[in-house]
Design a protein around this motif. Structure first.
Motif, short mmCIF file in Angstrom:
data_model
loop_
_atom_site.label_atom_id
_atom_site.label_comp_id
_atom_site.label_asym_id
_atom_site.label_seq_id
_atom_site.Cartn_x
_atom_site.Cartn_y
_atom_site.Cartn_z
N GLY A 242 23.00 -53.57 -53.92
CA GLY A 242 22.02 -53.26 -54.96
C GLY A 242 22.57 -52.43 -56.09
N ALA A 243 23.77 -51.87 -55.89
CA ALA A 243 24.37 -51.07 -56.97
C ALA A 243 24.87 -51.94 -58.11
CB ALA A 243 25.53 -50.23 -56.42
N ASP A 244 25.15 -53.21 -57.82
CA ASP A 244 25.67 -54.10 -58.87
C ASP A 244 24.69 -54.17 -60.05
OD1 ASP A 244 27.93 -54.68 -57.43
OD2 ASP A 244 27.81 -56.83 -57.83
N GLY A 245 25.22 -53.99 -61.24
CA GLY A 245 24.41 -54.05 -62.45
C GLY A 245 23.91 -52.71 -62.94
N ILE A 246 24.02 -51.67 -62.12
CA ILE A 246 23.59 -50.33 -62.56
C ILE A 246 24.62 -49.79 -63.55
CG2 ILE A 246 23.23 -47.93 -61.82
CD1 ILE A 246 22.01 -49.00 -59.26
N ILE A 247 24.14 -49.22 -64.63
CA ILE A 247 24.99 -48.64 -65.67
C ILE A 247 25.19 -47.16 -65.35
CG2 ILE A 247 25.24 -48.18 -68.14
CD1 ILE A 247 25.17 -51.15 -67.49
N VAL A 248 26.43 -46.69 -65.42
CA VAL A 248 26.76 -45.31 -65.05
C VAL A 248 27.69 -44.70 -66.09
CG1 VAL A 248 27.71 -43.80 -63.25
CG2 VAL A 248 26.57 -45.94 -62.60
N ALA A 249 27.41 -43.46 -66.49
CA ALA A 249 28.37 -42.71 -67.29
C ALA A 249 29.46 -42.21 -66.35
CB ALA A 249 27.69 -41.52 -67.96
N THR A 250 30.72 -42.45 -66.71
CA THR A 250 31.83 -42.08 -65.83
C THR A 250 32.94 -41.42 -66.64
OG1 THR A 250 33.25 -44.04 -66.08
CG2 THR A 250 31.41 -44.22 -64.54
N SER A 251 33.87 -40.83 -65.90
CA SER A 251 35.11 -40.40 -66.53
C SER A 251 35.96 -41.64 -66.83
CB SER A 251 35.89 -39.46 -65.61
OG SER A 251 36.45 -40.19 -64.53
N SER A 336 34.87 -26.31 -73.39
CA SER A 336 34.68 -27.57 -72.66
C SER A 336 35.80 -28.55 -72.98
CB SER A 336 33.32 -28.21 -72.99
OG SER A 336 33.22 -28.51 -74.36
N GLY A 337 36.19 -28.66 -74.24
CA GLY A 337 37.42 -29.36 -74.60
C GLY A 337 37.33 -30.86 -74.76
N LEU A 338 36.25 -31.50 -74.30
CA LEU A 338 36.12 -32.96 -74.38
C LEU A 338 34.97 -33.33 -75.32
CD1 LEU A 338 36.49 -33.96 -70.61
CD2 LEU A 338 38.27 -33.95 -72.37
N ASP A 339 34.94 -34.60 -75.76
CA ASP A 339 33.84 -35.06 -76.60
C ASP A 339 33.34 -36.41 -76.11
OD1 ASP A 339 35.56 -37.05 -77.60
OD2 ASP A 339 36.07 -35.90 -79.38
N VAL A 340 32.45 -37.05 -76.87
CA VAL A 340 31.81 -38.30 -76.41
C VAL A 340 32.83 -39.40 -76.15
CG1 VAL A 340 29.56 -37.87 -77.45
CG2 VAL A 340 31.34 -39.00 -78.81
N ASN A 341 33.96 -39.37 -76.83
CA ASN A 341 34.95 -40.43 -76.65
C ASN A 341 35.67 -40.33 -75.30
OD1 ASN A 341 34.54 -41.59 -79.27
ND2 ASN A 341 35.63 -39.83 -80.12
N ASP A 342 35.44 -39.23 -74.57
CA ASP A 342 36.01 -39.08 -73.24
C ASP A 342 35.02 -39.48 -72.14
OD1 ASP A 342 38.57 -37.89 -74.07
OD2 ASP A 342 37.32 -36.25 -74.79
N VAL A 343 33.90 -40.05 -72.52
CA VAL A 343 32.89 -40.53 -71.56
C VAL A 343 32.85 -42.05 -71.64
CG1 VAL A 343 30.46 -40.52 -70.89
CG2 VAL A 343 31.51 -38.44 -71.83
N ALA A 344 33.10 -42.70 -70.52
CA ALA A 344 32.99 -44.16 -70.43
C ALA A 344 31.58 -44.55 -70.02
CB ALA A 344 34.00 -44.72 -69.44
N VAL A 345 31.09 -45.66 -70.51
CA VAL A 345 29.83 -46.23 -70.04
C VAL A 345 30.19 -47.49 -69.28
CG1 VAL A 345 27.57 -47.14 -70.66
CG2 VAL A 345 28.56 -45.26 -71.99
N ALA A 346 29.99 -47.42 -67.97
CA ALA A 346 30.46 -48.49 -67.07
C ALA A 346 29.28 -49.21 -66.43
CB ALA A 346 31.35 -47.89 -65.99
N VAL A 347 29.56 -50.39 -65.91
CA VAL A 347 28.60 -51.13 -65.11
C VAL A 347 29.24 -51.38 -63.75
CG1 VAL A 347 29.39 -53.37 -66.04
CG2 VAL A 347 27.11 -53.18 -64.98
N ILE A 348 28.47 -51.26 -62.70
CA ILE A 348 28.99 -51.50 -61.35
C ILE A 348 29.00 -53.00 -61.09
CG2 ILE A 348 28.68 -51.06 -58.89
CD1 ILE A 348 27.21 -48.45 -59.69
N ARG A 349 30.19 -53.52 -60.77
CA ARG A 349 30.36 -54.94 -60.43
C ARG A 349 31.22 -55.04 -59.18
NH1 ARG A 349 26.32 -57.27 -63.00
NH2 ARG A 349 26.48 -57.23 -65.27
#
Length: 368
Positions: A242-251, A336-349
């Motif tokens: 059931g995790a397939d298709g869920i969108i997750v913010a990741t490193s 903190s040292g990081l910005d939005v470009n260091d956050v990936a938006v992923a999908v579980i497949r």
């Protein structure tokens, strides 16, 4: 000739209690220390990791930090449990030992404290990146579920709420859950009845699993988008197919296979390949944060040419360091040292985190 004394990095993490992510946190820091020693140590001296259990409790984290300071460590890798990490902050002013938190609550570094830094992208940065994704997808009406017992998730949602109008997005319903919630059906039913185009979920650990399972059981035909707290193989395993298709913010680490060749991807491979050989699974966000915190401390010691806590703090205040999470650029006004470009938006497949097409395009433009 006697062997040189070790440089001791402390770590406060959850070895017992409800915060199971603490063990992953420790595994990452241990690998970093092994790699440092394999490369000859720091300043020609071996590196040692001293670990203390916070028992998944704020008072446990405070006591562990004081024990580390009494021991004379150069700096401390802090707990990933934001509730506990926040309790430590005021004690850093007294003990003056750098604390590099692996918790993600942005109030750890806003306002800046002299001795407090952090590794994860802040909740503010993650919230902004996910709103950019919603806007790209044309998703303007969202339902929100957040864990009110989690400082990180509560603050991340509070911050995201203030940004909604900037992105032309409306929260049509907001549901609060708790860490011990057992039935997430009512929360999902409220989201379904709201006419939302997506569910934004600020949840971590058991609430993340429970909400995702209830969401799938309800058969909703809208995307579920989860903050950084679900960026773990444990979440994927517990939710199952059931995790397939869920969108997750990741490193960036979680989507290594989809990244273009770059210095960042090489830094990621230096973590993921040995970690997976050792543990049989890819590193979670929490393992990545433990690894990164230890590497940042070592880089500061090396830059200072000294392991005195005050010298380490001064070096951290102007440290630029490429890590698997991106290139940190600390300053006296940014711990903190990081910005939005260091956050990936992923999908579980198929049980893995894969970059969404939008996030892949963003990485091509911004990745070091």
């Amino acid at each position: 000739m006697p062997s040189p004394s070790p440089i001791v990095i402390g770590q406060v993490t959850s070895l017992t209690g409800s915060n199971y992510m603490g063990l992953e946190n420790r595994d990452g820091a241990e690998l970093a220390v092994q790699q440092l020693n394999d490369a000859g140590g720091v300043l020609g001296r071996p590196v040692e990791l001293a670990v203390e259990d916070d028992e998944s409790l704020p008072q446990g984290a405070v006591a562990a930090y004081h024990r580390m300071a009494d021991r004379g460590v150069v700096a401390v890798v802090g707990t990933s449990f934001s509730n506990a990490s926040l309790a430590v902050l005021s004690h850093t002013d007294e003990r003056r030992v750098v604390y590099v938190s692996t918790g993600a609550a942005h109030t750890q570094v806003d306002p800046v404290r002299p001795y407090v830094f952090m590794t994860p992208p802040t909740g503010r940065v993650v919230a902004a990146q996910l709103l950019r994704y919603f806007r790209h997808r044309g998703l303007t009406r969202i339902a929100v579920a957040f864990d009110s017992d989690s400082v990180f998730n509560r603050e991340a949602w509070t911050t995201q709420e203030t940004m909604l109008s900037q992105f032309g997005i409306e929260a049509v319903t907001v549901v609060s859950v708790k860490v011990d919630t057992e039935d997430f059906g009512p929360a999902v039913a409220e989201a379904a009845a709201s006419g939302a185009q997506a569910l934004m979920a600020w949840v971590t650990g058991p609430p993340a699993t429970g909400l995702a399972l209830a969401f799938r059981s309800a058969g909703l035909n809208i995307p579920m988008v989860v903050g950084l707290g679900a960026a773990s193989p444990t979440f994927v395993d517990e939710v199952g197919p059931g995790a397939d298709g869920i969108i997750v913010a990741t490193s960036l680490v979680a989507v290594e296979a989809d990244l273009p060749p770059s210095a960042t991807r090489s830094a990621i491979a230096a973590l993921t390949e040995p970690f997976e050989r050792r543990h049989g699974v890819p590193p979670s966000q929490f393992a990545v944060d433990g690894y990164t915190a230890a590497k940042l401390i070592a880089a500061a010691v090396d830059a200072a040419g000294d392991d005195a806590p005050q010298a380490v703090r001064q070096a951290m205040d102007s440290l630029t360091c490429l890590t698997p999470e991106g290139e940190y650029r600390f300053s006296s006004t940014d711990h903190s040292g990081l910005d939005v470009n260091d956050v990936a938006v992923a999908v579980i497949r198929d049980g893995r985190f894969r970059l969404t097409p939008w996030s892949r395009d963003e990485m091509l433009r911004h990745l070091p």
